[in-house]
Design a protein around this motif. Sequence first.
Motif, PDB file in Angstrom:
ATOM      1  N   PHE A  28      28.221  64.658 -34.218  1.00  0.00           N
ATOM      2  CA  PHE A  28      28.183  63.872 -32.966  1.00  0.00           C
ATOM      3  C   PHE A  28      28.344  65.198 -32.098  1.00  0.00           C
ATOM      4  CE2 PHE A  28      32.207  63.651 -29.651  1.00  0.00           C
ATOM      5  CZ  PHE A  28      31.538  62.019 -29.666  1.00  0.00           C
ATOM      6  N   LEU A  29      28.711  65.987 -32.307  1.00  0.00           N
ATOM      7  CA  LEU A  29      28.442  67.308 -31.424  1.00  0.00           C
ATOM      8  C   LEU A  29      26.654  67.220 -30.951  1.00  0.00           C
ATOM      9  CD1 LEU A  29      29.983  68.956 -29.329  1.00  0.00           C
ATOM     10  CD2 LEU A  29      29.902  70.748 -32.011  1.00  0.00           C
ATOM     11  N   ASN A  30      25.833  67.481 -32.188  1.00  0.00           N
ATOM     12  CA  ASN A  30      25.020  67.657 -31.901  1.00  0.00           C
ATOM     13  C   ASN A  30      24.290  66.367 -31.442  1.00  0.00           C
ATOM     14  OD1 ASN A  30      22.084  67.855 -34.171  1.00  0.00           O
ATOM     15  ND2 ASN A  30      23.423  70.077 -33.071  1.00  0.00           N
ATOM     16  N   GLY A  31      24.656  65.265 -31.982  1.00  0.00           N
ATOM     17  CA  GLY A  31      24.077  64.258 -31.205  1.00  0.00           C
ATOM     18  C   GLY A  31      23.995  64.284 -29.528  1.00  0.00           C
ATOM     19  N   ILE A  32      25.822  64.622 -28.918  1.00  0.00           N
ATOM     20  CA  ILE A  32      25.649  65.110 -27.686  1.00  0.00           C
ATOM     21  C   ILE A  32      25.039  66.173 -27.291  1.00  0.00           C
ATOM     22  CG2 ILE A  32      27.179  65.551 -26.056  1.00  0.00           C
ATOM     23  CD1 ILE A  32      29.313  64.355 -27.699  1.00  0.00           C
ATOM     24  N   THR A  33      24.276  67.266 -28.039  1.00  0.00           N
ATOM     25  CA  THR A  33      23.778  68.340 -27.291  1.00  0.00           C
ATOM     26  C   THR A  33      22.350  67.903 -27.545  1.00  0.00           C
ATOM     27  OG1 THR A  33      24.988  69.643 -28.765  1.00  0.00           O
ATOM     28  CG2 THR A  33      22.861  70.454 -28.397  1.00  0.00           C
ATOM     29  N   ASP A  34      21.876  67.330 -27.924  1.00  0.00           N
ATOM     30  CA  ASP A  34      20.638  66.570 -27.692  1.00  0.00           C
ATOM     31  C   ASP A  34      19.501  65.934 -26.992  1.00  0.00           C
ATOM     32  OD1 ASP A  34      19.708  67.752 -30.077  1.00  0.00           O
ATOM     33  OD2 ASP A  34      19.502  65.815 -31.315  1.00  0.00           O
ATOM     34  N   VAL A  35      21.166  64.869 -26.204  1.00  0.00           N
ATOM     35  CA  VAL A  35      20.746  64.216 -25.209  1.00  0.00           C
ATOM     36  C   VAL A  35      21.630  65.319 -23.876  1.00  0.00           C
ATOM     37  CG1 VAL A  35      21.422  62.164 -23.754  1.00  0.00           C
ATOM     38  CG2 VAL A  35      21.062  62.334 -26.486  1.00  0.00           C
ATOM     39  N   ALA A  36      21.642  65.786 -24.234  1.00  0.00           N
ATOM     40  CA  ALA A  36      22.481  66.507 -22.830  1.00  0.00           C
ATOM     41  C   ALA A  36      21.558  67.334 -22.478  1.00  0.00           C
ATOM     42  CB  ALA A  36      23.640  67.329 -23.567  1.00  0.00           C
ATOM     43  N   LYS A  37      20.714  68.316 -23.408  1.00  0.00           N
ATOM     44  CA  LYS A  37      19.307  68.985 -23.615  1.00  0.00           C
ATOM     45  C   LYS A  37      18.307  68.093 -22.637  1.00  0.00           C
ATOM     46  CE  LYS A  37      19.198  71.699 -26.620  1.00  0.00           C
ATOM     47  NZ  LYS A  37      18.485  72.470 -28.197  1.00  0.00           N
ATOM     48  N   GLU A  38      18.214  66.889 -22.673  1.00  0.00           N
ATOM     49  CA  GLU A  38      16.817  65.963 -22.380  1.00  0.00           C
ATOM     50  C   GLU A  38      17.587  65.632 -21.177  1.00  0.00           C
ATOM     51  OE1 GLU A  38      17.035  62.759 -24.292  1.00  0.00           O
ATOM     52  OE2 GLU A  38      16.599  61.281 -22.861  1.00  0.00           O
ATOM     53  N   LYS A  39      18.690  65.971 -20.492  1.00  0.00           N
ATOM     54  CA  LYS A  39      19.121  64.955 -19.319  1.00  0.00           C
ATOM     55  C   LYS A  39      19.394  66.743 -18.419  1.00  0.00           C
ATOM     56  CE  LYS A  39      19.417  60.601 -20.051  1.00  0.00           C
ATOM     57  NZ  LYS A  39      18.330  59.247 -19.414  1.00  0.00           N
ATOM     58  N   GLY A  40      19.035  67.575 -19.117  1.00  0.00           N
ATOM     59  CA  GLY A  40      19.714  68.575 -18.647  1.00  0.00           C
ATOM     60  C   GLY A  40      21.041  69.104 -17.522  1.00  0.00           C
ATOM     61  N   TYR A  41      21.972  68.840 -18.515  1.00  0.00           N
ATOM     62  CA  TYR A  41      23.281  69.124 -18.333  1.00  0.00           C
ATOM     63  C   TYR A  41      23.493  70.339 -19.418  1.00  0.00           C
ATOM     64  CZ  TYR A  41      23.966  64.388 -15.236  1.00  0.00           C
ATOM     65  OH  TYR A  41      24.429  64.192 -14.521  1.00  0.00           O
ATOM     66  N   SER A  42      24.694  70.827 -19.502  1.00  0.00           N
ATOM     67  CA  SER A  42      25.445  71.919 -20.681  1.00  0.00           C
ATOM     68  C   SER A  42      26.384  71.327 -20.819  1.00  0.00           C
ATOM     69  CB  SER A  42      25.966  72.799 -18.820  1.00  0.00           C
ATOM     70  OG  SER A  42      24.489  73.561 -19.381  1.00  0.00           O
ATOM     71  N   LEU A  68      27.203  58.083 -21.011  1.00  0.00           N
ATOM     72  CA  LEU A  68      27.745  58.724 -19.517  1.00  0.00           C
ATOM     73  C   LEU A  68      26.863  59.268 -18.361  1.00  0.00           C
ATOM     74  CD1 LEU A  68      30.175  60.594 -18.788  1.00  0.00           C
ATOM     75  CD2 LEU A  68      29.689  62.740 -20.002  1.00  0.00           C
ATOM     76  N   THR A  69      25.484  59.713 -18.920  1.00  0.00           N
ATOM     77  CA  THR A  69      24.554  59.967 -18.027  1.00  0.00           C
ATOM     78  C   THR A  69      24.470  58.349 -16.611  1.00  0.00           C
ATOM     79  OG1 THR A  69      22.399  59.385 -19.586  1.00  0.00           O
ATOM     80  CG2 THR A  69      23.704  61.326 -19.059  1.00  0.00           C
ATOM     81  N   ASP A  70      24.526  57.384 -17.376  1.00  0.00           N
ATOM     82  CA  ASP A  70      24.284  55.900 -16.969  1.00  0.00           C
ATOM     83  C   ASP A  70      25.275  56.170 -16.164  1.00  0.00           C
ATOM     84  OD1 ASP A  70      21.485  55.625 -18.545  1.00  0.00           O
ATOM     85  OD2 ASP A  70      22.566  53.969 -19.324  1.00  0.00           O
ATOM     86  N   LEU A  71      26.311  56.057 -16.535  1.00  0.00           N
ATOM     87  CA  LEU A  71      28.056  56.173 -16.344  1.00  0.00           C
ATOM     88  C   LEU A  71      27.267  56.840 -14.386  1.00  0.00           C
ATOM     89  CD1 LEU A  71      30.364  54.266 -16.171  1.00  0.00           C
ATOM     90  CD2 LEU A  71      31.545  56.869 -17.302  1.00  0.00           C
ATOM     91  N   LEU A  72      27.349  58.431 -15.148  1.00  0.00           N
ATOM     92  CA  LEU A  72      27.226  58.983 -13.365  1.00  0.00           C
ATOM     93  C   LEU A  72      25.500  58.781 -12.151  1.00  0.00           C
ATOM     94  CD1 LEU A  72      27.145  62.311 -14.890  1.00  0.00           C
ATOM     95  CD2 LEU A  72      28.525  61.507 -14.209  1.00  0.00           C
ATOM     96  N   ASN A  73      25.169  58.011 -13.186  1.00  0.00           N
ATOM     97  CA  ASN A  73      24.061  56.846 -11.946  1.00  0.00           C
ATOM     98  C   ASN A  73      24.529  55.700 -11.582  1.00  0.00           C
ATOM     99  OD1 ASN A  73      22.597  59.097 -12.589  1.00  0.00           O
ATOM    100  ND2 ASN A  73      20.807  58.945 -14.150  1.00  0.00           N
ATOM    101  N   HIS A  74      25.625  55.702 -11.413  1.00  0.00           N
ATOM    102  CA  HIS A  74      26.105  53.659 -11.779  1.00  0.00           C
ATOM    103  C   HIS A  74      24.677  52.907 -11.896  1.00  0.00           C
ATOM    104  CE1 HIS A  74      28.660  56.165  -8.437  1.00  0.00           C
ATOM    105  NE2 HIS A  74      27.703  56.600  -8.148  1.00  0.00           N
ATOM    106  N   SER A  75      24.582  52.847 -13.609  1.00  0.00           N
ATOM    107  CA  SER A  75      23.611  52.305 -13.441  1.00  0.00           C
ATOM    108  C   SER A  75      23.872  51.713 -14.894  1.00  0.00           C
ATOM    109  CB  SER A  75      21.840  52.893 -14.238  1.00  0.00           C
ATOM    110  OG  SER A  75      21.933  53.894 -14.303  1.00  0.00           O
ATOM    111  N   LEU A  76      25.416  52.363 -15.302  1.00  0.00           N
ATOM    112  CA  LEU A  76      25.395  51.183 -16.594  1.00  0.00           C
ATOM    113  C   LEU A  76      26.257  49.982 -16.959  1.00  0.00           C
ATOM    114  CD1 LEU A  76      26.293  52.495 -19.531  1.00  0.00           C
ATOM    115  CD2 LEU A  76      28.702  52.697 -19.051  1.00  0.00           C
TER     116      LEU A  76
END
Lengths: 342, 342
Positions: free
Chosen positions: A83-97, A306-314
């Motif tokens: 689970f964590l690994n999946g999050i990590t991959d997308v986080a990296k892609e989207k520029g989040y730590s 989550l990133t969509d939620l942050l962009n108000h696009s979810l």
Amino acid sequence: MNNEKDRVTIYQVAKAAGVSLATVSRVINKQGSVTPATRKKVEDTIASLGYRPSGLAQALATNRTTNIGVVIPSANYVYIANFLNGITDVAKEKGYSLTLFSTSHSREEALQMIEKVISSHVDGAIIFDDQLDSEDISHIASYNVPAVVIDQKVSGEKVANVLFNYDAILDQTIKRYYSRRGDKKMSFLHVHNAGRLLAHAEKKFIKAHEEMGKDYAIINCDDSYTRTYNYFCEYFKTNRKGFFIAYRDSIAAAVLNAATDSGLNVPKDVEVMSLVGTKYAHIVRPTLTTFSIDMNEVGKRAMYMLTDLLNHSLVEKTAKFDAELVRGGSTIDRSGSDPDYR
Amino acid sequence: MNNEKDRVTIYQVAKAAGVSLATVSRVINKQGSVTPATRKKVEDTIASLGYRPSGLAQALATNRTTNIGVVIPSANYVYIANFLNGITDVAKEKGYSLTLFSTSHSREEALQMIEKVISSHVDGAIIFDDQLDSEDISHIASYNVPAVVIDQKVSGEKVANVLFNYDAILDQTIKRYYSRRGDKKMSFLHVHNAGRLLAHAEKKFIKAHEEMGKDYAIINCDDSYTRTYNYFCEYFKTNRKGFFIAYRDSIAAAVLNAATDSGLNVPKDVEVMSLVGTKYAHIVRPTLTTFSIDMNEVGKRAMYMLTDLLNHSLVEKTAKFDAELVRGGSTIDRSGSDPDYR
DNA sequence: TTGTACGCGTTATCAA
DNA sequence: TTGATAACGCGTACAA
């Protein structure tokens, strides 16, 4: 040399480059207009001074940390790691730590972690904790921290959910089992405090049995491979057959190995399956039949939401993952129309 | 209601409680003297307003984030998950949060992560990345970020090391193998870019063989259970015996299962061992012989060293973990004085 | 015991 | 295109 030196600030860069700090800021953020000449000058002094902007100060000024809080129970389970690994991959892609908040099966601790998440100023949170109830989660949402909650339905303007669906497949599997002359007593391995997923499945298990008027057992066991293995080695001295459902592969593997090591045949004498499929399922012999959910995908999906939620696009605030029956050798195949399980 | 409201600040609390913000600050940090009466007043308004201090602003003001950066390759490996778990436990105990910087076997990405660590303002870092060399690490140290580096010797005032020692046990095992009439050809499973630990062991493996004038093989394989399993299923069609050393349990399990599933006997025909012992080793049948290092302990130790480093109380800057031979059924026991391995 | 004022390192809004 | 200057939310000498 550089050791006890303080951090190089934007102000020092400005001074060294002979410009104002506003200009330096513009160069860093590549916005506003700067003459190529001054830009170069600033960039050079940045390089020579080894300046790195302070994420802290940036975050304070912009009110954005580019940091996501992840609340999980112990990183030690393989399915959590996935689970964590999946999050990590997308986080990296989207520029989040990612900032980790690990809780160990205690609600008190989990609540403490929620407080930490709030004061940590993360931009959002992904919460996968079995001890927290909706109210606790709503609490974090009231602090304006957008959150994606796993395996729990929580509503709120800035809250999204990822839900697991075991109901259909569990029901179907159990009923098919009995309709195809399943003659072993089914047992559900109960683990204290193992969380919502297990509790839900257990209820469904019981309900299905009561509906069919079939006898079943609930076996209490520890959330540990070794202790479960030892327990079942004892168990199989007197009980020589059974059908067991465990919530993690590791626990299921313990039952499976205990059976095999006790001279029993899997799946002839003993059948075993697991509620969460991980790599363990493929590595043991016979392989494990699982109700599998790809936790790596769940992590990815949660982070995207989550990133969509942050962009108000979810748009769709709830994602559902249906458990899939992955057949291994630890159960008898009853899928065919003409079952051959004698 | 609370949704688009801004964060409650210390200033608002001060105003509502009718005191200055300095007083509120004192109450929060429990330092300086405050009258019980005003303390209570402040605490009450904090509670009623739901105020939470901003970790960001605190960090900026105190120059302490109580945050540790953890650099690891993919959280998906079980041994990394164990490592992370060890860190987590101690971090919780010491009151630190963890920020994850995950790199995936690319030096470029790893360097980028180092930059992120620097600007993230963590109080310290634990670095377990196989792609970075000493110079890269020194870079982070020059930015005054205390660091504990795993599996690599880096010196520096604020750098400590945790080293693994496979040399002795590897050498001993190989030599004993041949002296006890080990007749299978030994193969080392090489994985491209799998890092320093493996590279080091491979060198030692080769050296030991050359010293003894023994024939050996290096087999290139993927860092994936499934692909390795498939590869060895093919392999065992023509090669019916061998002794294999893999670096992760999962890879070793692939060889082991491929052998068994090809009708070979482990350990009679095929022997397998792994360089990193995890739970996998106990779950497979036969169990895996491993050169084990308890990665959970490594994580704990690293975190303890880091906190000591931060308190300027670290005396021994290098910790060494000796790999321990944990015997499983995947190799023939040659430890006795009168070997019985016919 | 309490309050004032400044600093932490940025971004961002104005003028210039 | 550039440069002052005010936030951001808090800690902390120093003064009261």
